[in-house]
Write a protein that holds these residues in place. Structure first.
Motif, short mmCIF file in Angstrom:
data_model
loop_
_atom_site.label_atom_id
_atom_site.label_comp_id
_atom_site.label_asym_id
_atom_site.label_seq_id
_atom_site.Cartn_x
_atom_site.Cartn_y
_atom_site.Cartn_z
N ALA A 31 0.94 9.14 -2.51
CA ALA A 31 1.17 7.87 -1.81
C ALA A 31 1.07 6.69 -2.77
O ALA A 31 1.86 5.74 -2.71
N GLN A 32 0.10 6.75 -3.67
CA GLN A 32 -0.04 5.71 -4.69
C GLN A 32 1.18 5.69 -5.60
O GLN A 32 1.63 4.62 -6.04
N GLY A 33 1.74 6.88 -5.87
CA GLY A 33 2.95 6.95 -6.67
C GLY A 33 4.12 6.23 -6.01
O GLY A 33 4.91 5.55 -6.69
N VAL A 34 4.21 6.35 -4.69
CA VAL A 34 5.27 5.63 -3.96
C VAL A 34 5.05 4.12 -4.06
O VAL A 34 6.01 3.35 -4.24
N ILE A 35 3.78 3.69 -3.97
CA ILE A 35 3.46 2.26 -4.10
C ILE A 35 3.91 1.74 -5.47
O ILE A 35 4.56 0.69 -5.59
N PHE A 36 3.57 2.46 -6.53
CA PHE A 36 3.92 2.01 -7.88
C PHE A 36 5.43 2.10 -8.12
O PHE A 36 5.97 1.32 -8.91
N GLY A 66 0.43 8.80 9.52
CA GLY A 66 0.91 8.00 8.40
C GLY A 66 1.76 8.83 7.45
O GLY A 66 2.81 8.37 6.99
N SER A 67 1.31 10.05 7.14
CA SER A 67 2.05 10.91 6.21
C SER A 67 3.40 11.33 6.80
O SER A 67 4.42 11.35 6.09
N LEU A 68 3.39 11.68 8.08
CA LEU A 68 4.65 12.05 8.73
C LEU A 68 5.59 10.85 8.79
O LEU A 68 6.80 10.97 8.53
N GLY A 69 5.04 9.68 9.09
CA GLY A 69 5.85 8.47 9.12
C GLY A 69 6.45 8.14 7.76
O GLY A 69 7.59 7.68 7.66
N MET A 70 5.69 8.42 6.69
CA MET A 70 6.21 8.19 5.34
C MET A 70 7.48 9.00 5.09
O MET A 70 8.47 8.50 4.54
N VAL A 71 7.45 10.26 5.49
CA VAL A 71 8.61 11.13 5.26
C VAL A 71 9.82 10.65 6.05
O VAL A 71 10.94 10.56 5.52
N ILE A 72 9.59 10.32 7.31
CA ILE A 72 10.72 9.90 8.16
C ILE A 72 11.33 8.60 7.64
O ILE A 72 12.56 8.50 7.47
N VAL A 73 10.50 7.60 7.38
CA VAL A 73 11.02 6.30 6.93
C VAL A 73 11.64 6.41 5.55
O VAL A 73 12.70 5.83 5.28
N SER A 74 10.99 7.15 4.63
CA SER A 74 11.52 7.26 3.27
C SER A 74 12.86 7.99 3.24
O SER A 74 13.71 7.70 2.39
N PHE A 75 13.06 8.93 4.18
CA PHE A 75 14.36 9.62 4.25
C PHE A 75 15.48 8.63 4.57
O PHE A 75 16.52 8.60 3.89
N LEU A 105 11.54 -0.76 4.07
CA LEU A 105 10.45 -0.81 3.09
C LEU A 105 9.14 -1.23 3.75
O LEU A 105 8.08 -0.67 3.46
N ILE A 106 9.21 -2.20 4.66
CA ILE A 106 8.01 -2.61 5.39
C ILE A 106 7.46 -1.44 6.19
O ILE A 106 6.24 -1.20 6.23
N GLY A 107 8.35 -0.67 6.82
CA GLY A 107 7.92 0.51 7.57
C GLY A 107 7.25 1.53 6.67
O GLY A 107 6.20 2.10 7.03
N LEU A 108 7.82 1.77 5.50
CA LEU A 108 7.24 2.74 4.56
C LEU A 108 5.87 2.29 4.08
O LEU A 108 4.91 3.07 4.06
N LEU A 109 5.75 1.03 3.69
CA LEU A 109 4.47 0.52 3.20
C LEU A 109 3.41 0.52 4.29
O LEU A 109 2.22 0.73 4.02
N SER A 110 3.82 0.29 5.53
CA SER A 110 2.87 0.35 6.65
C SER A 110 2.32 1.75 6.83
O SER A 110 1.12 1.94 7.07
N MET A 111 3.18 2.75 6.71
CA MET A 111 2.74 4.14 6.82
C MET A 111 1.78 4.50 5.67
O MET A 111 0.78 5.19 5.87
#
Length: 396
Positions: free
Chosen positions: A223-228, A280-289, A308-314
């Motif tokens: 998750a931190q990798g996605v942030i960076f 949050g983890s499931l939401g990350m996958v859906i939004v990032s897709f 992007l706002i949705g992904l960062l929120s997850m």
């Protein structure tokens, strides 16, 4: 009876300590071109200062974590702040770029002390939902600090230059040093581990063998990798691709940071952090897709920004939960557990940041977002599956 620090002091102190590392790393980024001229060198060599500080931040947490478990939180924190002040002066008086890079490693190590010890103090003083609330605040700051630091540095760059930014960091170090002297020790002597460093090694091994803990910190790492990946790519996507000015870029960067703060704070309201982590983890996958598809199709800015706002929120939702669950299952070695957690996060950030610059930045950023999110969900599933198995086992 030992007098305790007020809850307000602890909250503010831990919050500033948490933001300290990212500000050390990122605050001077807007001045990199000016530093290239100052040191009469190439941009790639100047950027080594950023890499050096991230190496220091990762390695320093592995040092200060066990140190704080053995000797308490207060003394290592004072040492870290004194070391930071020395390193900052070293950066300011450097005559060559390699001297500067060397002092940046030391600066990163010192900054790591603040990060790892802040989480350990929270684990010392709180548990359960109280720990989740405190880590929710720390997680929110941890998410917004890497984004806010370049914005703050950009506001000072024209008037103060890179030396002015480092003098600002020096003043912040002075404030934290004074706060460290005021801080009342949170780890009593009877709760401290052995002072034998062979035992420290054994405790590291014991923590690493906790598979559920490992799953939580790897979820956090990805998750931190996605942030960076976002931090590294957003300036180029917003300014070069979409044509925004630096000011407008800062505005949208700030809005995105608020999304992390809100979701990280909201995560503490869940009765069970496991549920927040999974959602949050499931939401990350859906939004990032969807974000990956949108970026590959060269979407308009508003689609990119909303997704992007949705992904960062997850991601903000998972930060609080993964930190809480990881430290809860290694409470007896909180310093080491916190050190590994933070070191892995910065290590992933250092690995991912240059990847988004390979090829078409829109495509590589989207793919990096999605792959990081998939791995985050995978480790979440493994951690929660193992936690369920252990709960069933102890019921027998």
């Amino acid at each position: 009876m030992v007098k305790e620090n007020s809850q307000l002091f602890i909250l503010v102190f831990l919050g500033v300590l948490t933001a300290f590392g990212p500000f050390v790393t990122d605050m001077y980024l807007p001045t990199l071109p000016a530093m290239t001229e100052y040191f009469n060198t190439t941009s790639s060599q100047v950027q080594l200062g950023l890499t050096a500080s991230m190496i220091g931040l990762a390695a320093g947490q592995l040092f200060f974590g066990p140190l704080s478990d053995k000797y308490g939180r207060r003394l290592p924190l004072i040492i870290a702040m004194l070391l930071f002040l020395l390193a900052t002066i070293g950066c300011l008086i450097s005559s060559t770029i390699m001297q500067f890079v060397g002092w940046r490693v030391v600066q990163g190590v010192a900054g790591a002390g603040g990060i790892v010890i802040s989480r350990s103090i929270a684990a010392d003083k709180y548990s359960g939902r109280e720990l989740a609330k405190m880590l929710g605040i720390i997680g929110a700051i941890n998410g917004v600090a890497p984004i806010a630091a370049p914005i703050a540095g950009g506001g000072m760059a024209e008037s103060l230059g890179w030396q002015g930014i480092f003098w600002t960091l020096f003043c912040l170090g002075i404030i934290l040093l004074l706060g460290s002297f005021h801080f009342k020790e949170s780890l009593s002597e009877e709760r401290r581990g052995s002072t034998c460093w062979k035992d420290v090694y054994n405790e590291f091994i014991a923590v690493i063998h906790n598979r559920r803990y490992l799953c939580y910190i790897f979820q956090f790492g990805f998750a931190q990798g996605v942030i960076f990946a976002n931090i590294a790519s957003a300036p180029f996507i917003m300014q070069q691709h979409y044509g925004f000015s630096p000011l407008m870029f800062s505005v949208f960067f700030g809005v995105n940071a608020i999304a992390i703060v809100i979701s990280a704070t909201y995560a503490s309201r869940f009765a069970h952090p496991e549920k927040a982590l999974y959602r949050g983890s499931l939401g990350m996958v859906i939004v990032s897709f969807f974000l990956m598809i949108a970026l590959c199709l060269d979407c308009n800015f508003w689609i990119y920004e909303i997704l992007l706002i949705g992904l960062l929120s997850m991601i903000g939702l998972t930060f609080t939960s993964s930190n809480t669950l990881a430290l809860d299952c290694e409470r007896s070695n909180a310093g080491i557990a916190s050190a590994l957690l933070g070191a892995l996060g910065f290590a992933f950030g250092g690995i991912v940041s240059p990847i988004v610059g390979l090829g078409n930045i829109m495509v590589t950023t989207g793919i990096t977002f999605f792959i990081g999110s998939v791995f985050s969900l995978s480790f979440t599933y493994m951690a929660l599956h193992r936690a369920f198995y252990m709960a069933q086992y102890y019921k027998k």
